[in-house]
Design a protein around this motif. Structure first.
Motif, short mmCIF file in Angstrom:
data_model
loop_
_atom_site.label_atom_id
_atom_site.label_comp_id
_atom_site.label_asym_id
_atom_site.label_seq_id
_atom_site.Cartn_x
_atom_site.Cartn_y
_atom_site.Cartn_z
N ILE A 81 0.79 -1.08 0.03
CA ILE A 81 -0.12 -0.04 -0.01
C ILE A 81 0.84 1.19 0.08
CG2 ILE A 81 -1.48 1.23 1.11
CD1 ILE A 81 -2.67 -1.16 2.63
N ASP A 101 -1.03 -2.65 -4.36
CA ASP A 101 -2.36 -3.23 -4.29
C ASP A 101 -3.25 -2.27 -3.83
OD1 ASP A 101 -2.08 -6.49 -3.83
OD2 ASP A 101 -0.29 -5.42 -3.48
N ASP A 102 -2.71 -1.03 -3.42
CA ASP A 102 -3.80 -0.03 -2.85
C ASP A 102 -3.01 1.24 -2.70
OD1 ASP A 102 -6.05 1.15 -2.44
OD2 ASP A 102 -6.97 0.14 -1.00
N ARG A 116 -8.68 -1.05 4.90
CA ARG A 116 -7.86 -1.64 3.41
C ARG A 116 -6.87 -2.66 3.99
NH1 ARG A 116 -7.50 3.27 -0.87
NH2 ARG A 116 -9.20 4.31 -0.14
N THR A 184 -12.08 -1.29 -4.30
CA THR A 184 -12.05 0.13 -4.15
C THR A 184 -12.14 0.84 -5.37
OG1 THR A 184 -9.52 0.16 -4.36
CG2 THR A 184 -10.37 -0.17 -2.15
N SER A 186 -10.63 3.42 -6.54
CA SER A 186 -9.32 4.02 -6.95
C SER A 186 -8.69 2.62 -7.86
CB SER A 186 -8.45 4.30 -5.70
OG SER A 186 -8.42 3.27 -4.88
N GLU A 187 -8.83 1.48 -7.40
CA GLU A 187 -8.40 0.38 -8.12
C GLU A 187 -9.09 0.21 -9.43
OE1 GLU A 187 -7.42 -4.53 -7.80
OE2 GLU A 187 -8.07 -3.29 -6.15
#
Length: 242
Positions: A81, A101-102, A116, A184, A186-187
């Motif tokens: 992350i 991954d984020d 998260r 999410t 964003s992803e």
């Protein structure tokens, strides 16, 4: 017998902020190793064994992107992350291309980071990394073939097949990979639309509505809004058995 705590490598150059995050995550039963620059972070990674990494992007000696690139040359699976003070689209896209991954933009709520972290660890423990390469999925009464973009419905008495648009297929594939976990915004936006902004978010909402129309024939399947975070493809029987 004591349960082994998940181990996290936190690399953050703001010592006060790093100490606060470390204490908060330790309160929630994580084992935290804190380092304050990218070089020290790489040394810690090489000498340790971690379930997840959290890297600040802007750091002295070695920035978070460089650190992640070096780690990804030898380790493709440990989740990463990024913490970033910027919400620039190119930074977000760059991070995801590296293999993050984020990401989460500062300032942020500590609880948001915790959620998260928990979601990513749950996916890893469920072997979701193996799902990343899948192109065919069965869920509920549906069979989805991503390369052909076909969604087949079959309940034994009735069956039909729908042809999805390219973006519908890309979005449904991400939902299937994250099935019963949070996808999410964003992803999804950065992987499919290439950027996360107001206009791409509105476009994504349109495609989520279209997918809901396809999936409404199976009452055990639902795309749920996760307020402030994203969506979840909920397959009720499978979710209940987890």
């Amino acid at each position: 017998m004591n349960e082994v705590k998940p181990s996290i490598l936190l690399v953050e150059d703001d010592q006060n902020f790093g100490d606060v995050l470390k204490s908060y995550l330790e309160m929630h039963d994580f084992d935290i190793t804190l380092r304050s620059d990218g070089e020290a972070g790489k040394d810690a990674f090489d000498s340790g064994n971690y379930d997840l990494c959290i890297f600040d992007v802007m750091m002295p000696k070695k920035d978070g992107f460089t650190l992640a690139k070096e780690i990804r040359t030898e380790d493709k699976k440990t989740p990463i992350i990024f913490l970033t003070a910027k919400s620039l689209n190119q930074d977000i896209v760059e991070g995801l291309k590296i293999g993050a991954d984020d990401y989460i933009s500062k300032p942020f709520n500590s609880e948001e980071l915790l959620l998260r972290v928990q979601a990513i660890l749950k996916r890893s423990q469920n072997g979701m990394e193996e799902e990343e390469d899948k192109t065919e999925f069965d869920f509920g009464k549906f069979s989805f073939n991503f390369p052909l973009r076909t969604l087949e419905y079959n309940d034994g008495a009735d069956s039909d097949e729908s042809k999805l648009s390219p973006k519908e297929a890309q979005l449904l594939r991400l939902f299937c990979i994250h099935k019963n976990n949070v996808l999410t915004r964003s992803e999804a936006l950065t992987k499919i639309w290439g950027e996360d902004n107001y206009f791409t978010a509105r476009s994504m909402d349109v495609f989520v509505t279209k997918l809901r129309k396809y999936l409404k024939r199976d009452s055990d399947i639902e795309i749920v809004n996760i307020h402030g975070n994203g969506f979840q493809l909920l397959v009720k029987e499978e979710a209940d058995s987890q």
